[in-house]
Design a protein around this motif. Structure first.
Motif, short mmCIF file in Angstrom:
data_model
loop_
_atom_site.label_atom_id
_atom_site.label_comp_id
_atom_site.label_asym_id
_atom_site.label_seq_id
_atom_site.Cartn_x
_atom_site.Cartn_y
_atom_site.Cartn_z
N ARG A 1 20.70 57.63 45.84
CA ARG A 1 19.62 57.31 44.91
C ARG A 1 20.00 57.81 43.51
O ARG A 1 20.33 58.99 43.33
CB ARG A 1 18.32 57.96 45.37
N LEU B 1 19.17 58.03 39.29
CA LEU B 1 18.24 57.95 38.17
C LEU B 1 19.07 57.86 36.89
O LEU B 1 19.99 58.65 36.68
CB LEU B 1 17.35 59.19 38.12
N SER C 1 22.40 49.87 35.30
CA SER C 1 21.63 49.35 36.44
C SER C 1 22.35 48.16 37.07
O SER C 1 22.38 48.01 38.30
CB SER C 1 20.23 48.94 35.99
N THR D 1 21.70 52.90 44.98
CA THR D 1 20.49 52.21 44.52
C THR D 1 19.92 52.94 43.32
O THR D 1 19.85 54.18 43.30
CB THR D 1 19.43 52.14 45.65
N VAL E 1 16.96 54.06 41.46
CA VAL E 1 15.55 54.25 41.84
C VAL E 1 14.63 54.35 40.63
O VAL E 1 13.41 54.22 40.76
CB VAL E 1 15.38 55.49 42.74
N GLY E 2 15.20 54.60 39.44
CA GLY E 2 14.34 54.72 38.27
C GLY E 2 15.15 54.93 37.01
O GLY E 2 16.37 55.14 37.05
N GLU E 3 14.45 54.85 35.88
CA GLU E 3 15.06 55.05 34.57
C GLU E 3 14.15 55.95 33.73
O GLU E 3 12.95 56.03 33.97
CB GLU E 3 15.25 53.71 33.84
N ALA F 1 10.27 62.09 36.35
CA ALA F 1 11.05 61.04 37.02
C ALA F 1 11.73 61.57 38.27
O ALA F 1 11.77 60.89 39.31
CB ALA F 1 12.08 60.47 36.05
N ALA G 1 9.17 61.94 40.93
CA ALA G 1 8.68 60.65 41.43
C ALA G 1 9.72 59.91 42.27
O ALA G 1 9.37 59.28 43.28
CB ALA G 1 8.25 59.76 40.26
N TYR G 2 10.99 59.98 41.87
CA TYR G 2 12.01 59.13 42.49
C TYR G 2 12.96 59.87 43.43
O TYR G 2 13.72 59.22 44.16
CB TYR G 2 12.83 58.44 41.40
N PRO H 1 15.93 61.43 43.11
CA PRO H 1 17.31 60.93 43.07
C PRO H 1 18.29 61.95 43.64
O PRO H 1 18.03 63.16 43.63
CB PRO H 1 17.56 60.72 41.57
#
Length: 230
Positions: A12, A14, A27, A37, A39-41, A51, A54-55, A57
């Motif tokens: 994961r 970020l 990405s 993968t 999972v967020g930015e 972040a 939440a994600y 990573p």
């Protein structure tokens, strides 16, 4: 190869960068691979704590220069937390003082923003697997930078004195592994050089991190550089 049913979950990632085009490019590079993968930015270092919460990573790609909270501050805060994700620093420079500070704070390595896509993917995989992302060439550049930034012989060098004190407490074999890390050697290269198995090298690296109270092998390498052993 493991079967599909026993495959490890994807790494994961970020992405933290104030440039939307950079985030989009990273990405695209990482998002189409089965073992990675995005999972967020985040667009600023100040967004990193939320972040990460939440994600969850495994790896954070962290830009150094951002307008509000820079990546150095964000890396130091993140790596001070219990069980933090690994951090790969993104920069346009290959050995400036901010990169060194990020590595000392616990970043697992750094990538230049013009790094070819295949090398970015390889670096993320290495960091997720617990390896450093400093090649011998990059390590030599860092050594030169550290040496240039160090005080001359006319005055005491607290960083060198601290490094020598810490390394003096190691066994001869532990020092050999530490020096090899300082030269940018991989586990396999250390195993061949010191006539060990790779598993034994990994055990020594883990022991070094515990004894020296460091986060990763990059910090061991920098400590060896500070001591002037490479």
């Amino acid at each position: 190869m493991t079967g599909a049913g026993s495959a490890a979950p994807p790494v994961r990632v970020l992405i933290v960068d104030d440039d939307a085009l950079v985030r989009a490019g990273l990405s695209m590079i990482l998002g189409g691979l089965p073992d990675l993968t995005v999972v967020g930015e985040a667009a600023d270092g100040g967004e990193v704590p939320a972040a990460v919460a939440a994600y969850a990573p495994h790896v954070v790609l962290m830009d150094i220069r951002m307008p509000r909270v820079d990546g150095l501050t964000a890396t130091e805060a993140l790596r001070a937390q219990p069980h933090p994700p690994e951090v790969l620093v993104l920069t346009t420079f290959d050995a400036d003082e901010q990169v060194l500070r990020a590595l000392r704070a616990g970043a697992a390595g750094f990538l230049l923003k013009d790094t070819p896509p295949a090398e970015i993917v390889h670096a993320v995989r290495r960091v997720a697997a617990g390896e450093a992302t400093l090649s011998p060439t990059v390590t030599r550049t860092l050594i030169a930078h550290v040496t240039a930034a160090s005080p001359g012989p006319a005055g005491p060098d607290p960083r060198r004195e601290r490094a020598l004190r810490l390394l003096t407490g190691l066994s001869e074999r532990e020092r050999q592994v530490a020096v090899a890390l300082g030269r940018g050697c991989t586990n396999a290269e250390i195993a061949g050089e010191l006539f060990m198995s790779v598993a034994t090298v990994k055990a020594y690296v883990s022991r070094l991190l515990t004894r020296l109270e460091l986060n990763n092998r990059v910090q061991v390498a920098l400590l060896v550089h500070d001591a002037g052993l490479v």
